[in-house]
Scaffold this motif. Structure first.
Motif, PDB file in Angstrom:
ATOM      1  N   VAL A 128      65.450  39.647  42.402  1.00 39.64           N
ATOM      2  CA  VAL A 128      64.029  39.984  42.344  1.00 39.64           C
ATOM      3  C   VAL A 128      63.415  39.353  41.101  1.00 39.64           C
ATOM      4  O   VAL A 128      64.102  39.084  40.108  1.00 39.64           O
ATOM      5  CB  VAL A 128      63.808  41.518  42.326  1.00 39.64           C
ATOM      6  CG1 VAL A 128      64.314  42.156  43.593  1.00 39.64           C
ATOM      7  CG2 VAL A 128      64.483  42.147  41.117  1.00 39.64           C
ATOM      8  N   ASP A 129      62.125  39.105  41.186  1.00 37.78           N
ATOM      9  CA  ASP A 129      61.361  38.604  40.039  1.00 37.78           C
ATOM     10  C   ASP A 129      60.571  39.764  39.448  1.00 37.78           C
ATOM     11  O   ASP A 129      59.727  40.354  40.123  1.00 37.78           O
ATOM     12  CB  ASP A 129      60.413  37.491  40.474  1.00 37.78           C
ATOM     13  CG  ASP A 129      61.163  36.232  40.879  1.00 37.78           C
ATOM     14  OD1 ASP A 129      62.205  35.968  40.250  1.00 37.78           O
ATOM     15  OD2 ASP A 129      60.723  35.535  41.797  1.00 37.78           O
ATOM     16  N   VAL A 151      64.003  47.529  32.572  1.00 35.65           N
ATOM     17  CA  VAL A 151      65.214  47.219  33.334  1.00 35.65           C
ATOM     18  C   VAL A 151      66.385  47.078  32.379  1.00 35.65           C
ATOM     19  O   VAL A 151      66.278  46.415  31.339  1.00 35.65           O
ATOM     20  CB  VAL A 151      65.028  45.922  34.147  1.00 35.65           C
ATOM     21  CG1 VAL A 151      66.284  45.614  34.956  1.00 35.65           C
ATOM     22  CG2 VAL A 151      63.819  46.038  35.058  1.00 35.65           C
ATOM     23  N   THR A 152      67.515  47.697  32.727  1.00 35.45           N
ATOM     24  CA  THR A 152      68.730  47.607  31.915  1.00 35.45           C
ATOM     25  C   THR A 152      69.917  47.306  32.820  1.00 35.45           C
ATOM     26  O   THR A 152      69.874  47.551  34.033  1.00 35.45           O
ATOM     27  CB  THR A 152      68.982  48.919  31.160  1.00 35.45           C
ATOM     28  OG1 THR A 152      69.083  49.996  32.108  1.00 35.45           O
ATOM     29  CG2 THR A 152      67.860  49.207  30.173  1.00 35.45           C
ATOM     30  N   ALA A 153      70.978  46.788  32.241  1.00 31.89           N
ATOM     31  CA  ALA A 153      72.188  46.496  33.004  1.00 31.89           C
ATOM     32  C   ALA A 153      72.779  47.785  33.563  1.00 31.89           C
ATOM     33  O   ALA A 153      72.755  48.834  32.906  1.00 31.89           O
ATOM     34  CB  ALA A 153      73.208  45.781  32.125  1.00 31.89           C
ATOM     35  N   ALA A 210      72.810  41.970  36.355  1.00 36.65           N
ATOM     36  CA  ALA A 210      72.479  41.270  35.119  1.00 36.65           C
ATOM     37  C   ALA A 210      71.017  40.867  35.142  1.00 36.65           C
ATOM     38  O   ALA A 210      70.395  40.732  36.200  1.00 36.65           O
ATOM     39  CB  ALA A 210      73.361  40.030  34.937  1.00 36.65           C
ATOM     40  N   ILE A 211      70.476  40.701  33.949  1.00 35.87           N
ATOM     41  CA  ILE A 211      69.138  40.146  33.764  1.00 35.87           C
ATOM     42  C   ILE A 211      69.321  38.701  33.329  1.00 35.87           C
ATOM     43  O   ILE A 211      69.906  38.432  32.282  1.00 35.87           O
ATOM     44  CB  ILE A 211      68.341  40.937  32.715  1.00 35.87           C
ATOM     45  CG1 ILE A 211      68.236  42.412  33.125  1.00 35.87           C
ATOM     46  CG2 ILE A 211      66.957  40.334  32.514  1.00 35.87           C
ATOM     47  CD1 ILE A 211      67.654  43.300  32.056  1.00 35.87           C
ATOM     48  N   ILE A 212      68.863  37.759  34.153  1.00 35.70           N
ATOM     49  CA  ILE A 212      69.044  36.345  33.834  1.00 35.70           C
ATOM     50  C   ILE A 212      68.258  36.024  32.557  1.00 35.70           C
ATOM     51  O   ILE A 212      67.048  36.263  32.499  1.00 35.70           O
ATOM     52  CB  ILE A 212      68.563  35.453  34.994  1.00 35.70           C
ATOM     53  CG1 ILE A 212      69.236  35.881  36.304  1.00 35.70           C
ATOM     54  CG2 ILE A 212      68.864  34.000  34.690  1.00 35.70           C
ATOM     55  CD1 ILE A 212      70.726  35.841  36.277  1.00 35.70           C
ATOM     56  N   THR A 248      57.684  35.623  35.080  1.00 40.80           N
ATOM     57  CA  THR A 248      58.632  36.604  35.592  1.00 40.80           C
ATOM     58  C   THR A 248      60.032  36.309  35.077  1.00 40.80           C
ATOM     59  O   THR A 248      60.322  35.198  34.628  1.00 40.80           O
ATOM     60  CB  THR A 248      58.654  36.602  37.129  1.00 40.80           C
ATOM     61  OG1 THR A 248      58.993  35.286  37.595  1.00 40.80           O
ATOM     62  CG2 THR A 248      57.311  37.012  37.695  1.00 40.80           C
ATOM     63  N   VAL A 249      60.895  37.324  35.169  1.00 46.76           N
ATOM     64  CA  VAL A 249      62.298  37.202  34.800  1.00 46.76           C
ATOM     65  C   VAL A 249      63.127  37.606  36.019  1.00 46.76           C
ATOM     66  O   VAL A 249      62.840  38.633  36.661  1.00 46.76           O
ATOM     67  CB  VAL A 249      62.645  38.098  33.595  1.00 46.76           C
ATOM     68  CG1 VAL A 249      64.136  38.002  33.276  1.00 46.76           C
ATOM     69  CG2 VAL A 249      61.819  37.699  32.385  1.00 46.76           C
TER      70      VAL A 249
END
Length: 408
Positions: free
Chosen positions: A251-252, A261-263, A285-287, A296-297
């Protein structure tokens, strides 16, 4: 004609003019009355409260209080491959169809192996020839060894000259060298057989891993090559296989809200195709990079419930659920949804009109992402409050309104 009749013709009728004047005044009076009636109706309509439609703001579909952020994305496969051949050749057989499940190592297709089989036969013949020469050389070497031994014995008893002994020694050493050379030839011929066998095996295309075929790209009779031929007449793949056990969600997330957002954070995913099915998951994971064009991430999410209904490239809506707040921090406010046409303005100027009683309140809100025909409200509005749909441009804070009977 008598004089009396001529005088009558010249006499003016004084009763006709007043009648015509009265008719004109009557018409003017009627027009004035109509104009007054229309003006009064317009004035009344202008002073009357406008009729509006309202709708209640609702919490997000994941339960509101448990969701800190919603985002949209797609189901993706971490393990997906377009299977091709290692060599260029003509396809003779294709054994797969879309939707077929294949095991690792299963035969997917075969190429024309006529040339590869011929090369293998030639390599095996060369190996057999080298081995047959080795037997002949070993036999000759054995005889040379015996001859040299006899010559040594005769030379020791001084029955032969040294020249005879040297000739026997030379013959033995020459055969030893020929044997060593032949052994190397046998080894090379064996390697040639192995290479020819590999070339033959390359005409059989196998599945690199277990999965499901999602695309069939070649048919018997077509040419296939591991590289593009440039003309468009040569295929570069037999088909595409996806490992369904490697499916995940990407997702973006707007970079303004990535701090929520956290792992390993729990999430709840909803496929667009199955809106009533909630799928549990967690953040992988967060890229660590952002998309400059979209601000966006990308976030990777694991799917905990494997199901054949989940297929690659499906649209999905993800709700990031609340976790225990570290150091006693309060949990973020719930996200509410309203129709997009209830919002006026954008960014810091975004407002909605909240209906309470018979009047409206102009209220500034913080916008989130668009969710179909709805818009997230992150702050400034509570679930259950009614907002005006498509507010008229003339609507102001504190204006009285009338709610339409068919309002939602």
């Amino acid at each position: 004609m008598p004089t009396s009749d001529l005088l009558k013709e010249l006499r003016i009728d004084r009763d006709t003019a007043p009648r015509r004047a009265r008719g004109r005044w009557l018409a003017v009076a009627v027009v004035a009355l109509i104009a007054l009636a229309v003006g009064g109706w317009l004035l009344r309509a202008r002073l009357a409260p406008p009729v509006v439609r309202t709708v209640a703001a609702r919490a997000s579909s994941t339960g509101g209080a448990g969701s800190v952020l919603d985002a949209s994305g797609y189901v993706t496969a971490r393990r997906q491959a377009t299977v091709s051949a290692k060599i260029t050749g003509k396809v003779t057989e294709v054994l797969i169809e879309e939707g077929q499940r294949v095991a690792e190592g299963a035969v997917l297709a075969r190429l024309d192996d006529t040339e590869a089989r011929a090369q293998l036969t030639l390599a095996r013949a060369q190996l057999a020839q080298a081995r047959s020469q080795e037997g002949e050389i070993r036999a000759q070497l054995a005889q040379a060894e015996r001859d040299f031994t006899r010559q040594q014995d005769l030379f020791a008893r001084q029955l032969v000259a040294a020249q005879a002994l040297d000739a026997a020694l030379a013959q033995r050493d020459m055969l030893r060298a020929r044997l060593a050379n032949n052994v190397e030839q046998v080894r090379v011929a064996g390697e040639g057989v192995s290479v020819a066998q590999v070339q033959l095996d390359n005409t059989v295309i196998r599945a690199p891993f277990s999965g499901v075929v999602i695309a069939k790209s070649a048919q018997p009779g077509e040419m296939i090559s591991p590289i593009s031929a440039g003309g468009g007449f040569t295929r570069t793949g037999i088909g595409t296989i996806v490992d369904m056990d490697s499916l995940e969600i990407q997702v973006d997330v707007n970079e303004s809200f990535i701090n929520r957002v956290t792992a390993e954070q729990p999430v709840e995913a909803t496929l667009n195709a199955y809106p009533d099915w909630k799928i549990p998951g967690s953040v992988i994971a967060i890229i660590p990079t952002a998309d400059r064009s979209k601000a966006t991430v990308k976030v990777r999410i694991a799917i905990k419930a494997k199901d054949p209904r989940i297929v690659p490239d499906m649209g999905v809506r993800v709700a990031f659920l609340t976790t225990a707040s570290p150091a006693g921090r309060p949990a973020p406010a719930p996200v509410v949804l309203v129709p997009a046409d209830a919002v006026r303005g954008a960014g810091a100027d975004a407002i909605v009109f909240v209906h309470a009683g018979e009047r409206v309140e102009r209220r500034g809100v913080t916008l989130g992402q668009a969710v179909g025909a709805e818009r997230e409200i992150l702050a400034g509005l509570r679930p259950g409050e009614r907002v005006v749909l498509a507010p008229p441009p003339t609507l102001r804070d504190g204006d009285a309104v009338r709610v339409a009977e068919n309002a939602r």
